[in-house]
Design a protein around this motif. Sequence first.
Motif, mmCIF file in Angstrom:
data_model
loop_
_atom_site.group_PDB
_atom_site.id
_atom_site.type_symbol
_atom_site.label_atom_id
_atom_site.label_comp_id
_atom_site.label_asym_id
_atom_site.label_seq_id
_atom_site.Cartn_x
_atom_site.Cartn_y
_atom_site.Cartn_z
ATOM 1 N N LEU A 273 0.831 -1.199 0.000
ATOM 2 C CA LEU A 273 0.000 0.000 0.000
ATOM 3 C C LEU A 273 0.871 1.256 0.000
ATOM 4 O O LEU A 273 0.561 2.234 -0.704
ATOM 5 N N LEU A 277 0.788 4.207 -2.887
ATOM 6 C CA LEU A 277 0.529 5.593 -2.502
ATOM 7 C C LEU A 277 1.694 6.501 -2.907
ATOM 8 O O LEU A 277 1.484 7.633 -3.352
ATOM 9 N N ASP A 278 2.899 5.999 -2.768
ATOM 10 C CA ASP A 278 4.077 6.794 -3.130
ATOM 11 C C ASP A 278 4.071 7.132 -4.627
ATOM 12 O O ASP A 278 4.360 8.266 -5.026
ATOM 13 N N SER A 281 1.008 9.462 -5.517
ATOM 14 C CA SER A 281 1.054 10.782 -4.886
ATOM 15 C C SER A 281 1.712 11.822 -5.795
ATOM 16 O O SER A 281 1.503 13.018 -5.633
ATOM 17 N N VAL A 291 -6.409 11.352 -2.849
ATOM 18 C CA VAL A 291 -6.440 10.057 -3.526
ATOM 19 C C VAL A 291 -7.748 9.351 -3.154
ATOM 20 O O VAL A 291 -8.192 9.402 -2.006
ATOM 21 N N LEU A 293 -9.945 5.891 -2.810
ATOM 22 C CA LEU A 293 -9.823 4.451 -2.624
ATOM 23 C C LEU A 293 -11.176 3.807 -2.890
ATOM 24 O O LEU A 293 -12.193 4.221 -2.325
ATOM 25 N N LEU A 304 -6.751 2.442 -6.129
ATOM 26 C CA LEU A 304 -6.370 3.816 -5.819
ATOM 27 C C LEU A 304 -6.393 4.620 -7.107
ATOM 28 O O LEU A 304 -5.870 4.175 -8.130
ATOM 29 N N GLU A 316 -3.852 2.653 -9.397
ATOM 30 C CA GLU A 316 -3.058 1.568 -8.835
ATOM 31 C C GLU A 316 -4.023 0.586 -8.176
ATOM 32 O O GLU A 316 -5.058 0.986 -7.641
ATOM 33 N N VAL A 333 -3.582 12.230 0.662
ATOM 34 C CA VAL A 333 -2.609 11.160 0.460
ATOM 35 C C VAL A 333 -1.463 11.236 1.476
ATOM 36 O O VAL A 333 -0.952 10.207 1.937
ATOM 37 N N LYS A 334 -1.076 12.445 1.876
ATOM 38 C CA LYS A 334 0.011 12.595 2.835
ATOM 39 C C LYS A 334 -0.377 12.031 4.196
ATOM 40 O O LYS A 334 0.466 11.436 4.889
ATOM 41 N N LEU A 336 -2.322 9.500 4.812
ATOM 42 C CA LEU A 336 -2.180 8.044 4.756
ATOM 43 C C LEU A 336 -0.709 7.640 4.795
ATOM 44 O O LEU A 336 -0.322 6.707 5.491
ATOM 45 N N GLN A 337 0.113 8.344 4.029
ATOM 46 C CA GLN A 337 1.545 8.023 3.983
ATOM 47 C C GLN A 337 2.199 8.197 5.355
ATOM 48 O O GLN A 337 2.997 7.355 5.788
#
Length: 380
Positions: A273, A277-278, A281, A291, A293, A304, A316, A333-334, A336-337
Amino acid sequence: MKLTCSQTELNTHLSLVNRAVPSRPNHPILANVLLAASNDKQQLSLTGFDLSLGIQASFSVDVLDSGELTLPAKLLSDIVARLPEGNVTLESDDDQIVTLTCSSGEYQVRGLAANEYPSLPMMDESEVIYLPVEALSSGLRGTLFASSTDDNKQLLTGVHLKTEQDYLEFAATDGHRLSVVQTTSESEGEETVVATVDFDVTVPGKALRELERMLQMHQSSEAIAVRFDQGQLIIEWDNQRLTSRLLEGQYPPYHKLIPNSFSRQVTVERRLLMGALDRISVLADQKNGIVKLTLDSETNVILLSVDAPDVGSGKESVSAQISGEPLEIAFNVKYLQDGLKAFSTGEIQMQCDTATSPSILTPLGGVKMTYLVMPVQIRS
């Protein structure tokens, strides 16, 4: 004062305490670092203090004459950092001028008397709590990132710490997300336990970031001594000391924000995941950082997607174990990261109910951590 020490050690410890020296001090002496040499202990103690955050670090040196004085922190650090490796001799005279002598040359720096430098807070030894290093490090790693950077929300720029029966709880929120970590009072391989002294305080994030950095620099199995009293925090270990004022006010009742039940549950490999995400992003950051989902329990896939008009789009897919009805939900998104980086386990669990209600991410195994993220409303 006269002493001889290693250039590397002096440079390392100066870099550490300088982080508590204010860039725009209200009083000239606060731009200085306090040097105190002890003949009895054969130690040099360095102190930086901005009247809110204080850092003190001591290390072994060869002391010929004891003494105290303060020197300009930035100037001293700039000189020491450029000196060649090897021994450095520091010698002061009655006019508060220090001569630094090394293999390549000699430098003189004018200082100020130590009696003008403010003292770091002191507290009663009876009110000390001893914490395992790993428990403290885990709590900081799992919460600091979620604290606010908005000085208008002063209380939320800190991390809330409190004792609960047999564990220590850390919590941080910026109003859009919340991270709560519960660390047990005993650490594997250590007999250290949290004392019976109870506390419920909020510590500035700046102080705790410096503490986290200090713990990383000085790996030690020695228990951390923690004291809270009269609006102050003192943390001591392994010849290091950090002091900080506490933030005033009642921290939000964050436990009430965490839902008790969910209609949808996802289990996924954290590494897969994070990778998805990377990559996606890159496009998300071109627009609004959002993002989407799509959770599909029939195919057991998380889709994604990012749609950035005038820039491009991306998709993705990540395999997962999904239960509950299909759902489309969007996040920053940040956020989640940040949460996934704070986890250390192979798998994580995500629980959600609707596209507009809070979602919870937790690591499966490892430290007990709850990460709540508010979704972003998707416009048709």
